[in-house]
Design a protein around this motif. Structure first.
Motif, PDB file in Angstrom:
ATOM      1  N   GLU A  21      48.656  48.742  19.663  1.00 44.13           N
ATOM      2  CA  GLU A  21      48.680  49.775  18.634  1.00 44.13           C
ATOM      3  C   GLU A  21      49.976  50.586  18.671  1.00 44.13           C
ATOM      4  O   GLU A  21      50.585  50.876  17.644  1.00 44.13           O
ATOM      5  N   TRP A  24      52.915  48.546  17.283  1.00 39.65           N
ATOM      6  CA  TRP A  24      52.891  48.462  15.815  1.00 39.65           C
ATOM      7  C   TRP A  24      53.305  49.774  15.177  1.00 39.65           C
ATOM      8  O   TRP A  24      54.040  49.798  14.186  1.00 39.65           O
ATOM      9  N   THR A  25      52.802  50.881  15.753  1.00 41.04           N
ATOM     10  CA  THR A  25      53.122  52.198  15.212  1.00 41.04           C
ATOM     11  C   THR A  25      54.635  52.407  15.213  1.00 41.04           C
ATOM     12  O   THR A  25      55.228  52.816  14.211  1.00 41.04           O
ATOM     13  N   ALA A  29      57.322  52.616  11.897  1.00 44.62           N
ATOM     14  CA  ALA A  29      58.153  53.812  11.708  1.00 44.62           C
ATOM     15  C   ALA A  29      59.637  53.440  11.694  1.00 44.62           C
ATOM     16  O   ALA A  29      60.408  53.913  10.865  1.00 44.62           O
ATOM     17  N   PRO A  50      47.620  43.551  11.921  1.00 46.56           N
ATOM     18  CA  PRO A  50      46.547  44.535  11.740  1.00 46.56           C
ATOM     19  C   PRO A  50      46.507  45.081  10.309  1.00 46.56           C
ATOM     20  O   PRO A  50      47.527  45.049   9.600  1.00 46.56           O
ATOM     21  N   THR A  52      46.390  48.087   8.806  1.00 46.26           N
ATOM     22  CA  THR A  52      47.344  49.099   8.346  1.00 46.26           C
ATOM     23  C   THR A  52      48.709  48.478   8.115  1.00 46.26           C
ATOM     24  O   THR A  52      49.375  48.749   7.118  1.00 46.26           O
ATOM     25  N   MET A  56      50.841  48.458   4.665  1.00 50.21           N
ATOM     26  CA  MET A  56      52.143  49.112   4.536  1.00 50.21           C
ATOM     27  C   MET A  56      53.244  48.102   4.230  1.00 50.21           C
ATOM     28  O   MET A  56      54.170  48.390   3.487  1.00 50.21           O
ATOM     29  N   GLY A 299      60.539  55.609  18.797  1.00 52.48           N
ATOM     30  CA  GLY A 299      59.273  55.158  18.226  1.00 52.48           C
ATOM     31  C   GLY A 299      58.685  56.096  17.179  1.00 52.48           C
ATOM     32  O   GLY A 299      57.696  55.765  16.531  1.00 52.48           O
ATOM     33  N   TRP A 300      59.295  57.279  17.028  1.00 53.39           N
ATOM     34  CA  TRP A 300      58.877  58.198  15.971  1.00 53.39           C
ATOM     35  C   TRP A 300      59.777  58.071  14.745  1.00 53.39           C
ATOM     36  O   TRP A 300      59.691  58.866  13.811  1.00 53.39           O
TER      37      TRP A 300
ATOM     38  N   ARG B  15      49.961  59.973  11.414  1.00 53.66           N
ATOM     39  CA  ARG B  15      50.302  60.385  12.776  1.00 53.66           C
ATOM     40  C   ARG B  15      51.136  61.657  12.645  1.00 53.66           C
ATOM     41  O   ARG B  15      52.144  61.670  11.935  1.00 53.66           O
ATOM     42  N   ILE B  39      46.482  52.643  13.940  1.00 49.95           N
ATOM     43  CA  ILE B  39      47.887  52.486  13.554  1.00 49.95           C
ATOM     44  C   ILE B  39      48.089  53.269  12.255  1.00 49.95           C
ATOM     45  O   ILE B  39      47.377  53.036  11.289  1.00 49.95           O
ATOM     46  N   PRO B  40      49.025  54.221  12.240  1.00 46.47           N
ATOM     47  CA  PRO B  40      49.146  55.076  11.056  1.00 46.47           C
ATOM     48  C   PRO B  40      49.883  54.409   9.895  1.00 46.47           C
ATOM     49  O   PRO B  40      50.733  53.536  10.098  1.00 46.47           O
ATOM     50  N   HIS B  41      49.535  54.835   8.687  1.00 44.23           N
ATOM     51  CA  HIS B  41      50.314  54.442   7.511  1.00 44.23           C
ATOM     52  C   HIS B  41      51.579  55.283   7.408  1.00 44.23           C
ATOM     53  O   HIS B  41      52.605  54.822   6.949  1.00 44.23           O
ATOM     54  N   ASP B  65      58.478  59.954   7.796  1.00 44.58           N
ATOM     55  CA  ASP B  65      58.952  58.740   7.131  1.00 44.58           C
ATOM     56  C   ASP B  65      59.703  59.099   5.855  1.00 44.58           C
ATOM     57  O   ASP B  65      60.739  58.545   5.555  1.00 44.58           O
TER      58      ASP B  65
END
Lengths: 341, 280
Positions: A21, A24-25, A29, A50, A52, A56, A299-300, B15, B39-41, B65
């Protein structure tokens, strides 16, 4: 973690099947902030991802498709405006990839329309565009004269009804750039007609423009996307007979060979691109810094490695123009900024 | 980021990261009934405007984003408002699958009424009052129209109550869970109301049956709105109509062709509720 994570997913799609998870996150991003989400979507097509991520990536693809249609329409509008003066616009970058149906255009986000016209036809082309509804986006006299004197393009124009920008280039690098001495006449002579009154650069010049674009802006923001363009172009054309010879000839003509070599090493390192080993030359010490800079993303989706980015920012001004000119430019901009306050 | 949480609102997961604990704690309290994790959009960041602003007169900038170039920073004690704004911004600028209308949506018996209008028209308050009377609250910020089916999907964020409506809703829903009072924001006093738990967890879409343009504080009056006017007003109410291209046009014309549209003026909450209840 840095954007090597994203580069791996682009280069080797099954890599994503190992992600948890968190992985992927971060991937989504990064792909988003590097403007590579739709490119990634195309690469991961058909893999079990997955929910989401699937949603996306599908959104990103839809978005890129709408942009592709808008970009091609904008190119057609420019064609219609320039046709009466007998000028065939040469499309550059994203719009060129899309119009020619190249792999590099798949999922490529396209902002402004970039075209190249011969310097001696620039005044006519400018008048024709102004007559067809484009207006100055930066009506400041200093900016205007700065562009005209020192840049490789007209000040940006924006269409008053469609709100879309056009950059009219007469070369692919500023005449003052330390990067290389581009020969615009050769670019124009080598251009390939697309039919329908539009043209694109020859494939070797297209590659060199992508290289110039990667390094000339100097700051290397958006560098990963530019490198991905380079990878896609090489994979599309590398099998053409004598293609690498033509690339070498063109890079010598525009004195861009050292930059080409570095771009080839970086894209080979990140995307395992099949590059010409002779042209890529030997690894240089600076390659590490370029890689670190291009991959500076956490990662953000934030850009990190602040000191490194700042040094590339300083370098960007250094390579764009000689020091006295830079000093004068920054001083004028500073005074303008103070006057505005 | 130092502190973070992940929440699901209808079909989208956000998130939210922050340099401080406080906005995350406030968010998790207000969003207690919402599903967490996944897992966020979209990713939202609440960052200190520079390093010393983390401690000294703390001030946070909205990032994520999708960002606006000149977003105004917000004081830390309005952090919850910033988090809400940042999530709205991700949807407004980033959502490409569904057509977004700046509207409140309420549903009863499978029929959804879309309430749209500018800030101050009373759509949030009206939607909260209808929720208090047993309607399903589907959101007061965005109505999500699926271009493929024409159905409206829930986006049940906490209701954003402003100024006098805070007391009015407290009276109508004495057991309602409210967030902290955010005094003196650019929109005046703001307080969030958590929707009732069933509205938060319900994911099923609903069939829209009417578009209403409410206007609070006027003598009771209703007028049918023509298709042309409705279409234009809804293009203005949509944040992603242009970005969706042809799909957006098809979704919006489909909606306008199918639904009756009504301008409803109402002097007080009771009159507004009665007017909407007559519709579905």
């Amino acid at each position: 973690m840095d954007a090597r994570h994203l580069a791996k997913a682009l280069a080797d799609p099954p890599y994503v099947l190992t992600l948890d998870e968190r992985g992927w996150t971060a991937l989504l991003a990064m792909a988003h902030t590097e403007s590579l989400a739709a490119s990634l979507a195309w690469r991961l097509d058909g893999l079990d991802v997955p929910e989401t991520a699937r949603e996306m990536l599908a959104q990103a693809r839809d978005h890129a498709e709408v942009q592709r249609i808008h970009a091609l329409w904008e190119a057609e509008m420019a064609r219609r405006a320039l046709a009466p003066i007998g000028c065939v616009p040469i499309l550059l970058k994203g719009t060129a990839y899309a119009a020619a149906g190249l792999d590099a255009g798949r999922g490529r986000l396209i902002g402004d329309l970039d075209i190249l016209v011969a310097r001696e036809r620039l005044d006519e082309a400018e008048a024709a565009l102004l007559g067809a509804g484009w207006e100055w986006a930066k009506p400041d006299p200093y900016d205007d004269s700065y562009y005209r004197r020192w840049m490789h393009e007209l000040p940006p124009l924006i269409h008053r009804e469609r709100d879309r920008m056009i950059d009219v280039h007469h070369s692919i690098l500023p005449p003052t750039a330390r990067t290389g001495r581009v020969d615009p006449a050769a670019l124009i002579a080598g251009a390939v007609p697309l039919g329908g009154g539009l043209a694109i650069l020859a494939s070797e010049d297209m590659l060199l423009h992508a290289v110039a674009h990667l390094f000339a802006d100097g700051e290397l923001s958006g560098g990963l996307r530019n490198l991905w363009d380079i990878d896609r172009l090489i994979r599309e054309f590398a099998d053409t007979p004598d293609w690498w010879q033509r690339v070498h000839a063109a890079s010598s003509r525009h004195s861009l060979t050292p930059h080409l070599s570095r771009a080839l090493r970086l894209t080979r390192h990140l995307f395992d691109t099949p590059v010409d080993a002779h042209l890529a030359w030997k690894p240089r010490l600076g390659d590490v810094w370029f890689l670190q800079r291009i991959l500076a993303r956490d990662g953000w989706g934030r850009e990190n490695r602040k000191a490194l980015r700042f040094s590339f920012y300083l370098r960007s001004h250094w390579i764009r123009m000689p020091l006295p000119l830079l000093a004068r430019h920054l001083f004028t901009k500073w005074r303008m900024g103070r006057a505005a306050r | 980021m130092r502190h973070s949480t992940t929440v699901r609102v209808g079909p989208r997961i956000f998130r939210v990261g922050s340099d401080w604990r406080r906005p995350i704690w406030e968010l998790e309290t207000l969003y207690a009934d919402y599903e967490k994790g996944g897992i966020p959009h979209f990713t939202v960041r609440l960052e200190a405007t520079n390093w010393w602003r983390r401690w000294l007169r703390p001030q946070l900038a909205i990032a994520g984003d999708h960002m606006l170039p000149d977003a105004v920073p917000v004081a830390l004690h309005h952090g919850l408002l910033a988090a809400e704004m940042a999530m709205n911004l991700q949807m407004a600028l980033g959502e490409r699958r569904v057509l977004l209308l700046h509207a409140a949506t309420v549903e009863r018996g499978g029929k959804a009424v879309i309430l749209t209008g500018e800030s101050g028209s009373g759509k949030s308050t009206l939607a909260a009052l209808l929720m208090a009377r047993g309607w399903r609250f589907m959101g007061d910020e965005f109505a999500l129209i699926d271009p493929a089916s024409g159905l409206v999907h829930p986006f049940p964020r906490p209701v954003s109550l402003k100024n006098e409506s805070i007391a009015a809703i407290q009276a109508a829903m004495p057991k309602g869970r409210l967030g902290p009072l955010l005094a003196g924001t650019p929109k005046g006093d703001v307080r969030h109301l958590a929707p009732v738990a069933e509205c938060v967890s319900a994911r099923d879409p609903a069939e829209p049956v009417a578009v209403v343009f409410p206007r609070f504080g006027f003598e009771a009056e209703q007028r049918e709105v023509g298709k042309g006017e409705t279409f234009v007003r809804l293009t203005q109410a949509s944040t992603n109509y242009t970005a969706l291209g042809e799909a957006g046009f098809a979704a919006l014309t489909g909606l306008v062709a199918k639904l009756p549209a009504l301008a409803v003026d109402y002097p007080d909450g009771a009159a507004g509720v009665a007017a909407i209840e007559a519709l579905a």
